[in-house]
Scaffold this motif. Sequence first.
Motif, PDB file in Angstrom:
ATOM      1  N   ALA A  18       0.879  -1.035   0.127  1.00 25.79           N
ATOM      2  CA  ALA A  18       0.101  -0.160   0.031  1.00 25.79           C
ATOM      3  C   ALA A  18       0.653   1.256   0.041  1.00 25.79           C
ATOM      4  O   ALA A  18       2.007   1.308   0.498  1.00 25.79           O
ATOM      5  N   THR A  19       0.235   2.345  -0.891  1.00 28.10           N
ATOM      6  CA  THR A  19       1.051   3.484  -0.658  1.00 28.10           C
ATOM      7  C   THR A  19       0.343   4.437  -0.041  1.00 28.10           C
ATOM      8  O   THR A  19      -0.669   4.880  -0.388  1.00 28.10           O
ATOM      9  N   PHE A  20       0.900   4.934   1.121  1.00 25.05           N
ATOM     10  CA  PHE A  20       0.171   5.953   2.110  1.00 25.05           C
ATOM     11  C   PHE A  20       0.383   7.424   1.852  1.00 25.05           C
ATOM     12  O   PHE A  20       1.681   7.747   1.278  1.00 25.05           O
ATOM     13  N   ARG A  21      -0.618   8.002   1.923  1.00 29.47           N
ATOM     14  CA  ARG A  21      -0.565   9.623   1.684  1.00 29.47           C
ATOM     15  C   ARG A  21       0.161  10.387   2.868  1.00 29.47           C
ATOM     16  O   ARG A  21       0.811  11.360   2.478  1.00 29.47           O
ATOM     17  N   GLY A  22       0.365   9.829   3.949  1.00 31.37           N
ATOM     18  CA  GLY A  22       0.817  10.568   4.831  1.00 31.37           C
ATOM     19  C   GLY A  22       0.150  11.679   5.560  1.00 31.37           C
ATOM     20  O   GLY A  22       0.462  12.694   6.308  1.00 31.37           O
ATOM     21  N   GLN A  23      -1.251  11.447   5.422  1.00 31.65           N
ATOM     22  CA  GLN A  23      -2.319  12.585   5.892  1.00 31.65           C
ATOM     23  C   GLN A  23      -3.149  11.912   6.953  1.00 31.65           C
ATOM     24  O   GLN A  23      -3.995  12.779   7.412  1.00 31.65           O
ATOM     25  N   ALA A  24      -2.874  11.208   7.815  1.00 27.99           N
ATOM     26  CA  ALA A  24      -3.644  10.600   8.833  1.00 27.99           C
ATOM     27  C   ALA A  24      -2.667  10.533  10.084  1.00 27.99           C
ATOM     28  O   ALA A  24      -1.644   9.704   9.976  1.00 27.99           O
ATOM     29  N   ASP A  25      -3.198  10.816  11.124  1.00 24.29           N
ATOM     30  CA  ASP A  25      -2.452  10.993  12.457  1.00 24.29           C
ATOM     31  C   ASP A  25      -2.828   9.553  13.256  1.00 24.29           C
ATOM     32  O   ASP A  25      -3.943   9.954  13.795  1.00 24.29           O
ATOM     33  N   LEU A  26      -2.190   8.609  13.143  1.00 22.21           N
ATOM     34  CA  LEU A  26      -2.692   7.349  13.861  1.00 22.21           C
ATOM     35  C   LEU A  26      -2.676   7.318  15.214  1.00 22.21           C
ATOM     36  O   LEU A  26      -2.124   8.012  15.934  1.00 22.21           O
ATOM     37  N   LEU A  27      -3.707   6.401  15.768  1.00 23.32           N
ATOM     38  CA  LEU A  27      -3.657   6.206  17.122  1.00 23.32           C
ATOM     39  C   LEU A  27      -2.688   5.283  17.906  1.00 23.32           C
ATOM     40  O   LEU A  27      -2.382   4.452  17.301  1.00 23.32           O
ATOM     41  N   GLY A  28      -2.225   5.812  18.942  1.00 27.40           N
ATOM     42  CA  GLY A  28      -1.319   5.047  19.627  1.00 27.40           C
ATOM     43  C   GLY A  28      -2.045   4.586  21.068  1.00 27.40           C
ATOM     44  O   GLY A  28      -3.316   4.902  21.272  1.00 27.40           O
ATOM     45  N   PRO A  29      -1.231   3.747  21.992  1.00 23.52           N
ATOM     46  CA  PRO A  29      -1.934   3.453  23.147  1.00 23.52           C
ATOM     47  C   PRO A  29      -2.546   4.606  23.980  1.00 23.52           C
ATOM     48  O   PRO A  29      -3.639   4.165  24.456  1.00 23.52           O
ATOM     49  N   GLN A  30      -1.817   5.667  24.021  1.00 25.04           N
ATOM     50  CA  GLN A  30      -2.556   6.624  25.061  1.00 25.04           C
ATOM     51  C   GLN A  30      -3.653   7.352  24.134  1.00 25.04           C
ATOM     52  O   GLN A  30      -4.731   7.492  25.270  1.00 25.04           O
TER      53      GLN A  30
END
Length: 306
Positions: free
Chosen positions: A6-18
């Motif tokens: 997959a080629t990501f756009r880099g436009q999403a701030d992913l969720l982490g544990p916190q």
Amino acid sequence: MTGPDATFRGQADLLGPQEVRALAEVLDLKPTKSKGQNFVHDANTVRRIVTVSGVGRDDTVVEVGPGLGSLTLPLLDAAGRVVAIEIDPVLAERLPVTVAERAPELAGNLTVVTADALAVRGSELGEPAPTALVANLPYNVSVPVLLHLLAEVPTLRTALVMVQLEVADRLAAAPGSRVYGVPSVKVGFFGTVRRAGTVGRNVFWPVPNVESGLVRIDAYETPPWDLGEAHRKRVFAVADAAFAQRRKTLRAALSGWAGSAADAEFALVEAGVDPRTRGEQLTTADYVRIAEAARRLGIGSAHREP
């Protein structure tokens, strides 16, 4: 499809544990076993899932049980459109807000359908029709949901699902394997099936008691048989009967379905299958041949229904 990566756009701030725990606290959410809720909180894991799925800009992806949006965000970052099916109205209402906050440029590419994935109709998923299924399926209903969506959304070209590791083994098992059974046969009706990796327990909250596995199904480019509902039901009825008594020969195991052991043998011979064989030794194609032979001969439970 864009291929295996997959080629990501880099436009999403992913969720982490916190972030996952903070969202759950805001929603006063306590994950329940009854809903099969185990939320992924590791960004590397969800990126890997999307990469293995191979989805790209031309794909409309259907996701089941998006929960807090951990997988939804990277899917939106790679795919053209995401349709998320969420049974929990609180989570369904919150998901677009999370996406708007963490991927504002992609928020318009998300559609949330508040529904039970076991009952949702393909027509409810909108246009363009989904081409891929990518989901962390609830463990307690993973196989029924997968089979329902494969049947209900014939435009799916691929599916990449995360399920309990034991279920992943069953789905991808080959004939003759100890874990080969009804799920193996039925998923094989829709396409080729393979294991696509494992996922450890520590990437989930709460931590489940089992390991998870990835299974990929690629639809047949040229279907080797009729994929229609009537034919599918005939084939599945044969498989259900064969594995209901898997220790018996097919002549005996299919006697109830056929009406008698003699009729079962008649259909098996017509299909080119040795009546002394056991169900676990047959491929999906063998079950298709038995169902087709039974239809030609007027044998089988479907012919006795009013």
